[in-house]
Scaffold this motif. Structure first.
Motif, PDB file in Angstrom:
ATOM      1  N   MET A   1       0.854  -1.203   0.000  1.00  0.00           N
ATOM      2  CA  MET A   1       0.000   0.000   0.000  1.00  0.00           C
ATOM      3  C   MET A   1       0.886   1.249   0.000  1.00  0.00           C
ATOM      4  O   MET A   1       1.897   1.285   0.696  1.00  0.00           O
ATOM      5  CB  MET A   1      -0.919   0.008   1.227  1.00  0.00           C
ATOM      6  CG  MET A   1      -1.816   1.239   1.316  1.00  0.00           C
ATOM      7  SD  MET A   1      -2.812   1.272   2.828  1.00  0.00           S
ATOM      8  CE  MET A   1      -3.924  -0.090   2.514  1.00  0.00           C
ATOM      9  N   SER A   2       0.469   2.221  -0.759  1.00  0.00           N
ATOM     10  CA  SER A   2       1.220   3.470  -0.797  1.00  0.00           C
ATOM     11  C   SER A   2       1.155   4.189   0.539  1.00  0.00           C
ATOM     12  O   SER A   2       0.135   4.153   1.231  1.00  0.00           O
ATOM     13  CB  SER A   2       0.648   4.402  -1.882  1.00  0.00           C
ATOM     14  OG  SER A   2       1.198   5.691  -1.763  1.00  0.00           O
ATOM     15  N   ILE A   3       2.256   4.811   0.918  1.00  0.00           N
ATOM     16  CA  ILE A   3       2.261   5.571   2.184  1.00  0.00           C
ATOM     17  C   ILE A   3       1.353   6.790   2.080  1.00  0.00           C
ATOM     18  O   ILE A   3       1.051   7.429   3.087  1.00  0.00           O
ATOM     19  CB  ILE A   3       3.680   6.009   2.570  1.00  0.00           C
ATOM     20  CG1 ILE A   3       4.278   6.922   1.488  1.00  0.00           C
ATOM     21  CG2 ILE A   3       4.583   4.803   2.804  1.00  0.00           C
ATOM     22  CD1 ILE A   3       5.617   7.526   1.884  1.00  0.00           C
ATOM     23  N   PHE A   4       0.909   7.139   0.846  1.00  0.00           N
ATOM     24  CA  PHE A   4       0.025   8.288   0.650  1.00  0.00           C
ATOM     25  C   PHE A   4      -1.414   7.852   0.367  1.00  0.00           C
ATOM     26  O   PHE A   4      -2.226   8.627  -0.123  1.00  0.00           O
ATOM     27  CB  PHE A   4       0.514   9.148  -0.516  1.00  0.00           C
ATOM     28  CG  PHE A   4       1.942   9.582  -0.371  1.00  0.00           C
ATOM     29  CD1 PHE A   4       2.335  10.409   0.675  1.00  0.00           C
ATOM     30  CD2 PHE A   4       2.901   9.144  -1.269  1.00  0.00           C
ATOM     31  CE1 PHE A   4       3.652  10.804   0.812  1.00  0.00           C
ATOM     32  CE2 PHE A   4       4.227   9.544  -1.139  1.00  0.00           C
ATOM     33  CZ  PHE A   4       4.615  10.365  -0.091  1.00  0.00           C
ATOM     34  N   ALA A   5      -1.735   6.609   0.704  1.00  0.00           N
ATOM     35  CA  ALA A   5      -3.051   6.065   0.386  1.00  0.00           C
ATOM     36  C   ALA A   5      -4.183   6.840   1.038  1.00  0.00           C
ATOM     37  O   ALA A   5      -5.279   6.945   0.486  1.00  0.00           O
ATOM     38  CB  ALA A   5      -3.114   4.587   0.796  1.00  0.00           C
ATOM     39  N   ASN A   6      -3.921   7.428   2.202  1.00  0.00           N
ATOM     40  CA  ASN A   6      -4.969   8.142   2.922  1.00  0.00           C
ATOM     41  C   ASN A   6      -4.999   9.639   2.629  1.00  0.00           C
ATOM     42  O   ASN A   6      -5.774  10.381   3.234  1.00  0.00           O
ATOM     43  CB  ASN A   6      -4.801   7.929   4.431  1.00  0.00           C
ATOM     44  CG  ASN A   6      -5.017   6.474   4.831  1.00  0.00           C
ATOM     45  OD1 ASN A   6      -5.853   5.791   4.232  1.00  0.00           O
ATOM     46  ND2 ASN A   6      -4.260   5.999   5.810  1.00  0.00           N
ATOM     47  N   VAL A   7      -4.133  10.081   1.714  1.00  0.00           N
ATOM     48  CA  VAL A   7      -4.124  11.495   1.335  1.00  0.00           C
ATOM     49  C   VAL A   7      -5.251  11.753   0.344  1.00  0.00           C
ATOM     50  O   VAL A   7      -5.443  10.989  -0.605  1.00  0.00           O
ATOM     51  CB  VAL A   7      -2.773  11.887   0.702  1.00  0.00           C
ATOM     52  CG1 VAL A   7      -2.814  13.334   0.207  1.00  0.00           C
ATOM     53  CG2 VAL A   7      -1.647  11.695   1.700  1.00  0.00           C
ATOM     54  N   ALA A   8      -6.011  12.828   0.589  1.00  0.00           N
ATOM     55  CA  ALA A   8      -7.116  13.166  -0.316  1.00  0.00           C
ATOM     56  C   ALA A   8      -6.574  13.478  -1.703  1.00  0.00           C
ATOM     57  O   ALA A   8      -5.465  14.024  -1.848  1.00  0.00           O
ATOM     58  CB  ALA A   8      -7.892  14.366   0.223  1.00  0.00           C
ATOM     59  N   PRO A   9      -7.312  13.119  -2.769  1.00  0.00           N
ATOM     60  CA  PRO A   9      -6.861  13.406  -4.133  1.00  0.00           C
ATOM     61  C   PRO A   9      -6.554  14.893  -4.317  1.00  0.00           C
ATOM     62  O   PRO A   9      -7.299  15.757  -3.849  1.00  0.00           O
ATOM     63  CB  PRO A   9      -8.067  12.984  -4.977  1.00  0.00           C
ATOM     64  CG  PRO A   9      -8.768  11.956  -4.154  1.00  0.00           C
ATOM     65  CD  PRO A   9      -8.610  12.422  -2.736  1.00  0.00           C
ATOM     66  N   ILE A  10      -5.450  15.196  -4.949  1.00  0.00           N
ATOM     67  CA  ILE A  10      -5.040  16.576  -5.173  1.00  0.00           C
ATOM     68  C   ILE A  10      -5.555  17.023  -6.538  1.00  0.00           C
ATOM     69  O   ILE A  10      -5.187  16.456  -7.570  1.00  0.00           O
ATOM     70  CB  ILE A  10      -3.502  16.704  -5.123  1.00  0.00           C
ATOM     71  CG1 ILE A  10      -3.008  16.296  -3.734  1.00  0.00           C
ATOM     72  CG2 ILE A  10      -3.065  18.134  -5.449  1.00  0.00           C
ATOM     73  CD1 ILE A  10      -1.501  16.207  -3.609  1.00  0.00           C
ATOM     74  N   THR A  11      -6.417  18.030  -6.505  1.00  0.00           N
ATOM     75  CA  THR A  11      -7.041  18.497  -7.751  1.00  0.00           C
ATOM     76  C   THR A  11      -6.422  19.788  -8.278  1.00  0.00           C
ATOM     77  O   THR A  11      -6.672  20.188  -9.405  1.00  0.00           O
ATOM     78  CB  THR A  11      -8.548  18.732  -7.539  1.00  0.00           C
ATOM     79  OG1 THR A  11      -8.731  19.694  -6.492  1.00  0.00           O
ATOM     80  CG2 THR A  11      -9.234  17.427  -7.151  1.00  0.00           C
ATOM     81  N   SER A  12      -5.599  20.453  -7.441  1.00  0.00           N
ATOM     82  CA  SER A  12      -4.981  21.700  -7.891  1.00  0.00           C
ATOM     83  C   SER A  12      -3.851  21.405  -8.873  1.00  0.00           C
ATOM     84  O   SER A  12      -3.261  20.321  -8.859  1.00  0.00           O
ATOM     85  CB  SER A  12      -4.437  22.485  -6.692  1.00  0.00           C
ATOM     86  OG  SER A  12      -3.464  21.708  -6.008  1.00  0.00           O
ATOM     87  N   VAL A  13      -3.579  22.396  -9.725  1.00  0.00           N
ATOM     88  CA  VAL A  13      -2.502  22.269 -10.704  1.00  0.00           C
ATOM     89  C   VAL A  13      -1.508  23.394 -10.483  1.00  0.00           C
ATOM     90  O   VAL A  13      -1.885  24.569 -10.445  1.00  0.00           O
ATOM     91  CB  VAL A  13      -3.051  22.348 -12.158  1.00  0.00           C
ATOM     92  CG1 VAL A  13      -1.904  22.260 -13.154  1.00  0.00           C
ATOM     93  CG2 VAL A  13      -4.055  21.232 -12.391  1.00  0.00           C
ATOM     94  N   GLN A  14      -0.248  23.059 -10.291  1.00  0.00           N
ATOM     95  CA  GLN A  14       0.762  24.080 -10.058  1.00  0.00           C
ATOM     96  C   GLN A  14       0.894  24.999 -11.270  1.00  0.00           C
ATOM     97  O   GLN A  14       0.906  24.537 -12.411  1.00  0.00           O
ATOM     98  CB  GLN A  14       2.122  23.451  -9.755  1.00  0.00           C
ATOM     99  CG  GLN A  14       2.265  22.953  -8.332  1.00  0.00           C
ATOM    100  CD  GLN A  14       3.708  22.641  -7.989  1.00  0.00           C
ATOM    101  OE1 GLN A  14       4.504  22.331  -8.852  1.00  0.00           O
ATOM    102  NE2 GLN A  14       4.037  22.731  -6.714  1.00  0.00           N
TER     103      GLN A  14
END
Length: 229
Positions: A1-14
């Motif tokens: 499992m990814s260590i970022f599995a619980n991070v909310a999807p990032i929708t912003s674009v740099q």
């Protein structure tokens, strides 16, 4: 499992931005709004200044610029020995006339508690309320100088550079200088200012070495830096 599995999807674009690492603004004419104006006294003499905070429009974004106009000399006087106003007093008077329409003689200061340093207790200062939220155009210059360091209780130039911004000229919101507005002539000088300064650095940097550089290495040279001016 990814260590970022619980991070909310990032929708912003740099944004596509070139990061220069430079915190100063390029020399140019900018639209600005006065956000704060108050009196501040020198800690080493009787000199008195007006501290200004500007909200500067830079390509649609707001940048802060802080400027101190020293209106009273080291003797605490607002005029020179010949009776003419100090350069700073003339500059501040021009700002007042271009924004509120009257000179400094009618400008009232109200003692108010304001934030001087973020996170510190509010302090009493003489605030020029009439200037707050006034719009003005500023001719802002970028200057390159030697960074100063304290050596044996004296400030001397180091070999490092320092970039800073300072207001060279004030214009009204139509781009007129005070002289042009008084004469009823078109806004011409603003273009002259741009031709001479826009995009250019006022380079006052001088190469220094040895003790004058103020570096730790130079302190071992066996020469006292206390004799430097």
């Amino acid at each position: 499992m990814s260590i970022f599995a619980n991070v909310a999807p990032i929708t912003s674009v740099q944004a596509d931005t070139i990061r220069t690492g430079k915190y100063t603004l390029d020399s140019n004419i900018y639209d600005a709004v006065i956000k704060m104006a108050f009196m501040e006294d020198s800690k080493s003499s009787k000199a008195r200044g007006v501290k200004l905070e500007f909200a500067v429009n830079v390509d649609g974004k707001t940048r802060k610029h802080f400027e101190t106009i020293w209106i009273a000399g080291r003797d605490g006087m607002f005029s020179k020995p010949d009776g003419s106003p100090t350069y700073g007093m003339e500059q501040f008077d021009t700002l007042a006339k271009l924004t509120i329409g009257t000179g400094v003689q009618t400008l009232e200061a109200t003692v108010s508690k304001i934030e001087i340093k973020k996170g510190e207790a509010l302090q009493d200062r003489e605030v020029f309320r009439a200037l707050i939220n006034q719009k003005v155009k500023i001719g802002l210059k970028e200057t390159r100088k030697n960074k100063q360091v304290k050596v044996n209780e004296k400030w001397v130039d180091s070999a490092d550079e320092s970039l800073s911004n300072n207001v060279d000229k004030f214009f009204d919101t139509e781009g007129l200088t005070l002289a042009e507005r008084a004469a009823g002539t078109p806004a011409v000088f603003i273009e002259t200012w741009k031709e001479n300064f826009a995009g250019k650095v006022d380079d006052r940097f001088k190469a220094v070495s040895g003790v004058q550089a103020g570096s730790p290495a130079s302190m071992g040279a066996g020469v006292s830096s206390g004799s430097l001016i």
